[in-house]
Design a protein around this motif. Sequence first.
Motif, short mmCIF file in Angstrom:
data_model
loop_
_atom_site.label_atom_id
_atom_site.label_comp_id
_atom_site.label_asym_id
_atom_site.label_seq_id
_atom_site.Cartn_x
_atom_site.Cartn_y
_atom_site.Cartn_z
N ALA A 100 0.82 -1.21 0.00
CA ALA A 100 0.00 0.00 0.00
C ALA A 100 0.85 1.26 0.00
O ALA A 100 0.51 2.25 -0.66
CB ALA A 100 -0.94 0.00 1.21
N THR A 101 1.95 1.25 0.73
CA THR A 101 2.82 2.43 0.75
C THR A 101 3.47 2.64 -0.62
O THR A 101 3.62 3.77 -1.08
CB THR A 101 3.91 2.32 1.84
N LEU A 102 3.83 1.55 -1.28
CA LEU A 102 4.38 1.67 -2.63
C LEU A 102 3.33 2.22 -3.59
O LEU A 102 3.62 3.10 -4.41
CB LEU A 102 4.86 0.30 -3.13
N ALA A 103 2.10 1.71 -3.46
CA ALA A 103 1.02 2.19 -4.33
C ALA A 103 0.74 3.68 -4.09
O ALA A 103 0.32 4.39 -5.01
CB ALA A 103 -0.24 1.37 -4.08
N ALA A 104 0.99 4.14 -2.88
CA ALA A 104 0.79 5.55 -2.55
C ALA A 104 1.92 6.44 -3.05
O ALA A 104 1.85 7.66 -2.93
CB ALA A 104 0.63 5.72 -1.04
N GLY A 105 2.97 5.83 -3.58
CA GLY A 105 4.09 6.60 -4.14
C GLY A 105 5.23 6.82 -3.18
O GLY A 105 6.16 7.56 -3.49
N ALA A 106 5.17 6.19 -2.01
CA ALA A 106 6.25 6.35 -1.03
C ALA A 106 7.44 5.47 -1.38
O ALA A 106 7.35 4.55 -2.19
CB ALA A 106 5.74 6.03 0.37
N ILE A 107 8.56 5.76 -0.73
CA ILE A 107 9.77 4.95 -0.86
C ILE A 107 9.91 4.11 0.40
O ILE A 107 10.00 4.66 1.51
CB ILE A 107 11.02 5.82 -1.07
N ASN A 108 9.90 2.80 0.26
CA ASN A 108 10.14 1.90 1.38
C ASN A 108 11.65 1.67 1.50
O ASN A 108 12.23 0.88 0.75
CB ASN A 108 9.43 0.57 1.19
#
Length: 225
Positions: A100-108
């Motif tokens: 979900a964080t990747l889908a939101a455009g964040a960098i893990n």
Amino acid sequence: MDAVASRVILWDIDKTLLLSDKRVNLFDNAFEALFGHPKPADAVIDKSGKVDGQIAREYLALEDSDDFTGYMEALNAISVAYYTDNPLTCVPGIPQLLAATLAAGAINGLYTGNTPERAQVKLTTAGIPTKRYFNGFDAGAAFCQGYTSNRLDGVQDVLSRFEPQRLLVVGDTQRDHDLALALGCEFWQVGDSSIQDDDAITIGKVHDFAGDFQGSARDRFLAAL
């Protein structure tokens, strides 16, 4: 780029992404592999919150040895073999949250006391391979501090790449909180440890390893991005 797309999440690994493993002490095994005998029974080394290299040096001090390279090579090899056959358990809901964080455009990304070798095998064998879930490796946001002597040794490296307002540290210990403080960024706590937050940088807390990252807790985390 909006705030969500620019967010860089620096995840701790042990007790944050992965459940605690008390089955074996691989640092003891590395000591025995290097020196040919077990660690003295009365020698107690506290590993909590320390980077691999700091723990390694405390083990080496038991033998008055400076063979840091030899110890770390033994630790990495033993870790790869062990976790390949005995994978750790992922915190319930973590794969979905990372997706979900990747889908939101964040960098893990990562900021961990593990060596790169140990971080990779722990995450991959637990079902959250770095190539799929951690775009921070390609974005220069995977800070594996296992060869250093102090958890804060990588702070200047992080700040040379990312502005503090883009960063969110996620961890379970006071040392993780203090990392966020040193970076000048926000902190999200995992677990129930007592963490002093005089500077009020903690923007959220997840209490339960048994699944609190699911449902509403996951929504709150995503909203914090």
